[in-house]
Write a protein that holds these residues in place. Structure first.
Motif, PDB file in Angstrom:
ATOM      1  N   MET A  44     -82.201  10.115  19.642  1.00  0.00           N
ATOM      2  CA  MET A  44     -81.681  10.979  20.688  1.00  0.00           C
ATOM      3  C   MET A  44     -80.461  11.750  20.166  1.00  0.00           C
ATOM      4  SD  MET A  44     -80.655   9.959  24.557  1.00  0.00           S
ATOM      5  CE  MET A  44     -78.883   9.835  24.548  1.00  0.00           C
ATOM      6  N   GLY A  45     -80.438  13.062  20.428  1.00  0.00           N
ATOM      7  CA  GLY A  45     -79.317  13.892  20.026  1.00  0.00           C
ATOM      8  C   GLY A  45     -79.465  14.546  18.665  1.00  0.00           C
ATOM      9  N   THR A  46     -80.516  14.168  17.908  1.00  0.00           N
ATOM     10  CA  THR A  46     -80.714  14.779  16.594  1.00  0.00           C
ATOM     11  C   THR A  46     -81.513  16.067  16.716  1.00  0.00           C
ATOM     12  OG1 THR A  46     -82.706  13.458  16.141  1.00  0.00           O
ATOM     13  CG2 THR A  46     -80.603  12.561  15.386  1.00  0.00           C
ATOM     14  N   ARG A  47     -81.468  16.873  15.672  1.00  0.00           N
ATOM     15  CA  ARG A  47     -82.194  18.145  15.656  1.00  0.00           C
ATOM     16  C   ARG A  47     -83.643  17.924  15.245  1.00  0.00           C
ATOM     17  NH1 ARG A  47     -77.860  22.363  13.115  1.00  0.00           N
ATOM     18  NH2 ARG A  47     -76.148  21.702  14.434  1.00  0.00           N
ATOM     19  N   ILE A  56     -83.224  19.869  20.333  1.00  0.00           N
ATOM     20  CA  ILE A  56     -82.473  18.617  20.283  1.00  0.00           C
ATOM     21  C   ILE A  56     -83.343  17.540  20.933  1.00  0.00           C
ATOM     22  CG2 ILE A  56     -80.377  17.402  21.023  1.00  0.00           C
ATOM     23  CD1 ILE A  56     -79.856  19.643  19.007  1.00  0.00           C
ATOM     24  N   ASP A  58     -84.196  14.790  23.246  1.00  0.00           N
ATOM     25  CA  ASP A  58     -83.699  14.195  24.490  1.00  0.00           C
ATOM     26  C   ASP A  58     -84.095  12.736  24.582  1.00  0.00           C
ATOM     27  OD1 ASP A  58     -82.400  16.453  25.433  1.00  0.00           O
ATOM     28  OD2 ASP A  58     -84.072  17.106  26.671  1.00  0.00           O
ATOM     29  N   SER A  59     -85.320  12.426  24.133  1.00  0.00           N
ATOM     30  CA  SER A  59     -85.785  11.035  24.113  1.00  0.00           C
ATOM     31  C   SER A  59     -86.967  10.919  23.169  1.00  0.00           C
ATOM     32  CB  SER A  59     -86.178  10.547  25.518  1.00  0.00           C
ATOM     33  OG  SER A  59     -87.332  11.224  25.961  1.00  0.00           O
TER      34      SER A  59
END
Length: 81
Positions: A44-47, A56, A58-59
């Motif tokens: 989560m949060g990675t490109r 990005i 989200d899950s």
């Protein structure tokens, strides 16, 4: 596989079709793939890039070797973040 049905359902579940503050708009995408097809499971949060467009994560969930990756690309003033 890019799942439009799952993406459209997710958009419908968001308040007013969006979940970001006023002036910030988004594009959501759900990708389903075999875990073995990726070098690592996205966090989560990675490109994550799909067809040249940056999103990005989200899950990301895994079930029987299949990943369901929910992505978001948010923009302000006409440019995606």
């Amino acid at each position: 596989m890019i799942a439009n049905d799952a993406t459209e359902s997710r958009m419908a579940d968001l308040h007013g079709g969006r979940r970001t503050p006023d002036g910030l708009y988004g594009d959501c995408l759900t990708v389903c793939t075999r875990a073995a097809d990726l070098a690592s499971v996205p966090k989560m949060g990675t490109r994550f890039k799909v067809d040249g467009k940056l999103y990005i994560v989200d899950s990301c969930s895994e079930d029987d070797g299949m990943l369901t990756i929910v992505l978001g690309a948010y923009r302000m003033g006409g440019a995606y973040l």
